[in-house]
Scaffold this active site. Structure first.
Site, PDB file in Angstrom:
ATOM      1  N   GLY A   1       0.839  -1.066  -0.096  1.00 56.79           N
ATOM      2  CA  GLY A   1      -0.069   0.041   0.139  1.00 56.79           C
ATOM      3  C   GLY A   1       0.960   1.171  -0.123  1.00 56.79           C
ATOM      4  O   GLY A   1       0.305   2.464  -0.216  1.00 56.79           O
ATOM      5  N   ASP A   2       2.071   1.408   0.466  1.00 57.72           N
ATOM      6  CA  ASP A   2       2.958   2.544   0.357  1.00 57.72           C
ATOM      7  C   ASP A   2       4.401   2.037  -0.064  1.00 57.72           C
ATOM      8  O   ASP A   2       5.333   2.292   0.605  1.00 57.72           O
ATOM      9  CB  ASP A   2       3.097   3.135   1.783  1.00 57.72           C
ATOM     10  N   LEU A   3       4.566   1.320  -1.176  1.00 56.40           N
ATOM     11  CA  LEU A   3       5.695   0.962  -1.893  1.00 56.40           C
ATOM     12  C   LEU A   3       6.618   1.798  -2.485  1.00 56.40           C
ATOM     13  O   LEU A   3       6.457   2.144  -3.702  1.00 56.40           O
ATOM     14  CB  LEU A   3       5.184  -0.313  -2.777  1.00 56.40           C
TER      15      LEU A   3
END
Length: 284
Positions: free
Chosen positions: A189-191
């Site tokens: 989700g926050d790569l």
């Protein structure tokens, strides 16, 4: 140096005294330190800030039991204090690491559920991220990612009002741009590069997740926003889990509106210009 109260808490929780603290980078949401214990263990201590660190701990626990990728093991989580294991890393992100990440992430993206979202709401960059379980991806992305974050950014005065109107117009067109039959994949989700830890040519772990089940392409898109995922990654990933035509040409930019709106909400400034460029690209 942490406060004596926190130092005592760490001793109470771990059973060992702290020998030394080291400041770590990445503390834009909370203060982040490494604590070296006298028994030889190394821990990461996150404290303070406005984000609910208990939710971060819950996200790490979820990925730790559902993903093939290593995540820090959580020792203790409460709203203003998170204690987890430190993952040794050398910061050397080369082609071998990119290939290793591709293999692991393709495997994680094949972990699926019947609906998009998650059983609990999560965080991204310390901001609330709603995850109501939803059957249809386009509805989920429109209402709980694109429009939700655009309204958050507009309400705090960092996104001009006319941008919100343009995003609403684009949202009505999503059915003609995005696939309606994608599967709910397990997403970090926050790569981006700062959340990817590597050691000696391998992935050592991922940190700071914003987990939910969504179209895997939104994760792949975010990885290109700051140039963190390279051709070495995409060549290997596509061998395992082929990417549909049109991703690089069109859908990648559309999906990157979400992380850009997160950045607008957090920082404003030049990110508004990036949102403007993508909206113009789609004719709104």
């Amino acid at each position: 140096m942490a406060s004596p109260v926190i130092t005592q808490r760490i001793k109470d929780i771990t059973g060992s005294e702290v020998a030394a603290y080291h400041q770590l980078s990445g503390g834009c949401v909370s203060d982040v330190k490494r604590a070296d214990l006298r028994d030889g263990r190394k821990l990461v201590i996150k404290q303070g800030g406005e984000a609910n660190l208990e939710i971060e701990g819950r996200m790490l626990d979820y990925l730790g039991t559902h993903s093939p990728i290593p995540f820090p093991a959580v020792l203790h989580a409460e709203p203003r204090l998170l204690i987890m294991h430190f993952i040794e890393n050398d910061g050397h992100m080369n082609g071998q690491v990119q290939s290793d990440l591709a293999v692991l992430l393709a495997r994680q993206h094949q972990v699926t559920e019947g609906r998009f979202g998650l059983s609990f709401d999560t965080l991204i960059g310390g901001l609330d991220q709603p995850n109501p379980l939803t059957v249809d991806w386009i509805t989920f992305f429109r209402d709980h990612r694109l429009l939700y974050m655009a309204r958050q950014a507009a309400n705090c005065g960092r996104l001009p009002g006319h941008f919100l109107s343009r995003i609403e117009i684009l949202s009505a067109k999503l059915g003609s741009i995005l696939p309606s039959d994608c599967k709910p994949s397990l997403l970090h989700g926050d790569l981006w590069g700062g959340n990817i830890l590597c050691q000696q040519g391998k992935i050592a772990g991922l940190v700071d997740p914003a987990v939910y089940f969504g179209d895997r392409e939104i994760e792949l898109s975010f990885g290109t926003l700051f140039g963190d995922l390279t051709p070495a990654f995409f060549d290997r990933y596509s061998e395992i889990f082929p990417i549909l035509p049109g991703f690089f040409e069109e859908r990648r930019e559309l999906y990157n509106l979400y992380p850009l709106l997160v950045h607008v909400r957090l920082f404003g400034g030049s990110y508004v210009g990036s949102v403007d460029r993508i909206l113009a690209r789609f004719g709104v």
